[in-house]
Design a protein around this motif. Structure first.
Motif, mmCIF file in Angstrom:
data_model
loop_
_atom_site.group_PDB
_atom_site.id
_atom_site.type_symbol
_atom_site.label_atom_id
_atom_site.label_comp_id
_atom_site.label_asym_id
_atom_site.label_seq_id
_atom_site.Cartn_x
_atom_site.Cartn_y
_atom_site.Cartn_z
ATOM 1 N N PHE A 22 13.338 14.738 50.658
ATOM 2 C CA PHE A 22 14.004 15.719 49.812
ATOM 3 C C PHE A 22 14.978 15.015 48.872
ATOM 4 N N ALA A 23 15.070 15.503 47.677
ATOM 5 C CA ALA A 23 16.017 14.977 46.714
ATOM 6 C C ALA A 23 17.012 16.072 46.380
ATOM 7 N N ALA A 24 18.072 15.647 45.649
ATOM 8 C CA ALA A 24 19.053 16.631 45.222
ATOM 9 C C ALA A 24 18.356 17.678 44.374
ATOM 10 N N GLY A 25 18.696 18.915 44.576
ATOM 11 C CA GLY A 25 18.072 20.003 43.841
ATOM 12 C C GLY A 25 18.317 21.298 44.561
ATOM 13 N N PRO A 26 17.814 22.390 44.032
ATOM 14 C CA PRO A 26 18.035 23.686 44.687
ATOM 15 C C PRO A 26 17.343 23.765 46.036
ATOM 16 N N ARG A 27 17.922 24.566 46.898
ATOM 17 C CA ARG A 27 17.289 24.831 48.189
ATOM 18 C C ARG A 27 16.401 26.062 48.047
ATOM 19 N N ILE A 28 15.185 25.955 48.523
ATOM 20 C CA ILE A 28 14.237 27.068 48.470
ATOM 21 C C ILE A 28 13.729 27.329 49.877
ATOM 22 N N ALA A 29 13.860 28.561 50.320
ATOM 23 C CA ALA A 29 13.405 28.923 51.662
ATOM 24 C C ALA A 29 11.911 29.244 51.643
ATOM 25 N N VAL A 30 11.220 28.753 52.650
ATOM 26 C CA VAL A 30 9.795 29.044 52.816
ATOM 27 C C VAL A 30 9.624 29.781 54.132
ATOM 28 N N VAL A 31 9.272 31.053 54.037
ATOM 29 C CA VAL A 31 9.138 31.919 55.210
ATOM 30 C C VAL A 31 7.659 32.040 55.554
ATOM 31 N N ALA A 32 7.270 31.471 56.680
ATOM 32 C CA ALA A 32 5.852 31.476 57.066
ATOM 33 C C ALA A 32 5.737 31.230 58.566
ATOM 34 N N PRO A 33 4.666 31.728 59.202
ATOM 35 C CA PRO A 33 4.506 31.583 60.653
ATOM 36 C C PRO A 33 4.410 30.130 61.094
ATOM 37 N N VAL A 50 5.994 21.975 49.993
ATOM 38 C CA VAL A 50 6.526 20.608 50.073
ATOM 39 C C VAL A 50 5.960 19.737 48.950
ATOM 40 N N GLN A 51 4.674 19.899 48.660
ATOM 41 C CA GLN A 51 4.060 19.122 47.582
ATOM 42 C C GLN A 51 4.705 19.433 46.236
ATOM 43 N N ALA A 52 4.969 20.710 45.983
ATOM 44 C CA ALA A 52 5.548 21.110 44.696
ATOM 45 C C ALA A 52 7.011 20.716 44.580
ATOM 46 N N ALA A 53 7.719 20.716 45.699
ATOM 47 C CA ALA A 53 9.165 20.462 45.679
ATOM 48 C C ALA A 53 9.505 18.980 45.747
ATOM 49 N N ASP A 54 8.548 18.130 45.989
ATOM 50 C CA ASP A 54 8.770 16.701 46.188
ATOM 51 C C ASP A 54 9.649 16.104 45.082
ATOM 52 N N GLY A 55 10.851 15.676 45.457
ATOM 53 C CA GLY A 55 11.758 15.067 44.503
ATOM 54 C C GLY A 55 12.486 16.033 43.599
ATOM 55 N N LYS A 56 12.252 17.339 43.761
ATOM 56 C CA LYS A 56 12.850 18.328 42.859
ATOM 57 C C LYS A 56 13.686 19.374 43.576
ATOM 58 N N ALA A 57 13.407 19.603 44.851
ATOM 59 C CA ALA A 57 14.105 20.655 45.587
ATOM 60 C C ALA A 57 14.047 20.355 47.070
ATOM 61 N N GLU A 58 14.889 21.035 47.814
ATOM 62 C CA GLU A 58 14.897 20.927 49.266
ATOM 63 C C GLU A 58 14.277 22.186 49.853
ATOM 64 N N ILE A 59 13.267 21.998 50.677
ATOM 65 C CA ILE A 59 12.572 23.119 51.309
ATOM 66 C C ILE A 59 13.214 23.427 52.655
ATOM 67 N N ILE A 60 13.612 24.678 52.840
ATOM 68 C CA ILE A 60 14.155 25.154 54.105
ATOM 69 C C ILE A 60 13.089 26.013 54.773
#
Length: 359
Positions: A22-33, A50-60
């Motif tokens: 994860f790189a510095a960037g907005p946090r985006i929540a991913v809600v999935a089973p 995760v593929q889309a956020a690579d280096g651009k955002a942090e996935i929660i």
């Protein structure tokens, strides 16, 4: 500094550091089973995100249990994670009761699956920032009407339902919409579903002079009808809805059968570069992978717009075109996709594909 103090300090620094990848960037929540029968779909959503956020955002990542009254807890987790937005949401129960909480802190939620019209109606009335990447419940019917009107104007066609409530409602809605356009079916009937043969139905259609059939049926019933028509050497063109996009159980679907359904995202030209990257990592881009990837892409671009203008993220999401691997995405004033994603495809024996272009 003692060894014990150095160790404690190292632990504190490790805990405060961002997760690997994860790189510095907005946090985006991913809600999935994360478990159960739907975990495979959850894995697809997380992979795409995760593929889309690579280096651009942090996935929660947040677990989606799809249990009743689970939405408030999920919404609180999203809010406490300081996420700018959330995607995923395979189930209505994950949203119903949670959207008011997200609205308080202006956190948009984008569902990849939920088609409930009631939830969207409530969201629009109450100003909840809820957006739908999945098609609306009326989108399939609208495309069926459009295709029948465009393709079968001069054809004697039939409308068939299997007696279930959903099937009858579909046929009734299609019939009314076509009649408003001045187009009337030559034959309207129902049939008994889950039969091993449908020869009597095929004979009735032939006797009525029908050449084209739309049936609101499941895949196996359509397979049986098309097989029996072929065996009787009766030339009938069959079309169904999204329910045909399944597996052969047990009768194989006849090549040349049409379906108004959603194209496989992997077959979309603009998705090819991302599909290749995912394949290089020995992963599959099937199912929700590309829609999830596209949802993250949309949020990242909208977040930049919102940051630059000072407007809420939900405002930046509305009526803005976003280029994604699955094509342009634009949410209309009702927070629905502005372009109907359904298409008329034809079964080639292995998959539903775009029909050949005719002059």
């Amino acid at each position: 500094m003692t060894m014990k103090l150095r160790s404690a300090l190292a632990c504190l620094l490790l805990a405060a550091a961002p997760q690997a990848g994860f790189a510095a960037g907005p946090r985006i929540a991913v809600v999935a089973p994360m478990s159960g029968n739907l975990q495979v779909l959850g894995d697809q959503i997380r992979l795409g995100a995760v593929q889309a956020a690579d280096g651009k955002a942090e996935i929660i990542t947040i677990d989606e249990t799809c249990t009743e009254k689970s939405a408030p807890s999920i919404a609180e987790q999203i809010r406490q994670a300081d996420a700018v937005a959330a995607i995923g949401f395979l189930c209505v129960d994950s949203l119903d009761g949670g959207l008011p909480i997200l609205a308080e802190t202006k956190i948009p939620a984008i569902t990849l699956s939920v088609r409930s019209p009631v939830l969207m109606e409530d969201s629009l009335k109450k100003g909840w920032p809820f957006f739908r990447l999945a098609p609306s419940t009326s989108a399939e019917r609208d495309m069926i009407v459009q295709e029948i009107f465009a393709q079968w104007k001069d054809k004697p066609f039939a409308l068939l339902d299997d007696g279930t409530i959903m099937s009858r409602e579909m046929i009734d809605n299609v019939r009314q919409a076509l009649e408003q356009k001045g187009m009337k079916a030559a034959f309207i009937d129902n049939f008994r579903p889950a039969q091993e043969v449908q020869t009597q139905l095929i004979r009735r259609l032939a006797k009525a002079g029908i050449t084209h059939v739309f049936a609101a049926s499941d895949r196996n019933d359509m397979s049986v009808m098309a097989r029996d028509a072929k065996a009787a050497k009766i030339n009938l063109t069959f079309m169904g809805g999204d329910a045909l996009n399944g597996t052969n159980q047990p009768v194989p679907l006849e090549p040349g059968t049409f379906a108004v359904t959603l194209p496989d995202p992997q077959t979309i030209a603009s998705a090819k570069p991302i599909v290749e990257i995912i394949h290089q990592k020995k992963k599959s881009a099937e199912g929700y992978v590309l829609p999830s990837y596209s949802a993250i892409t949309v949020i990242l671009e909208a977040n930049e717009i919102a940051s630059g203008s000072g407007a809420p993220l939900a405002d930046a999401l509305s009526n803005t075109p976003f280029e994604t691997p699955i094509g342009e995405i634009r949410f209309n004033k009702n927070h629905e996709l502005s372009t109907n994603p359904f298409r008329m495809l034809v079964w080639d024996g292995n998959a539903f594909v775009l029909p050949p272009v005719t002059e």
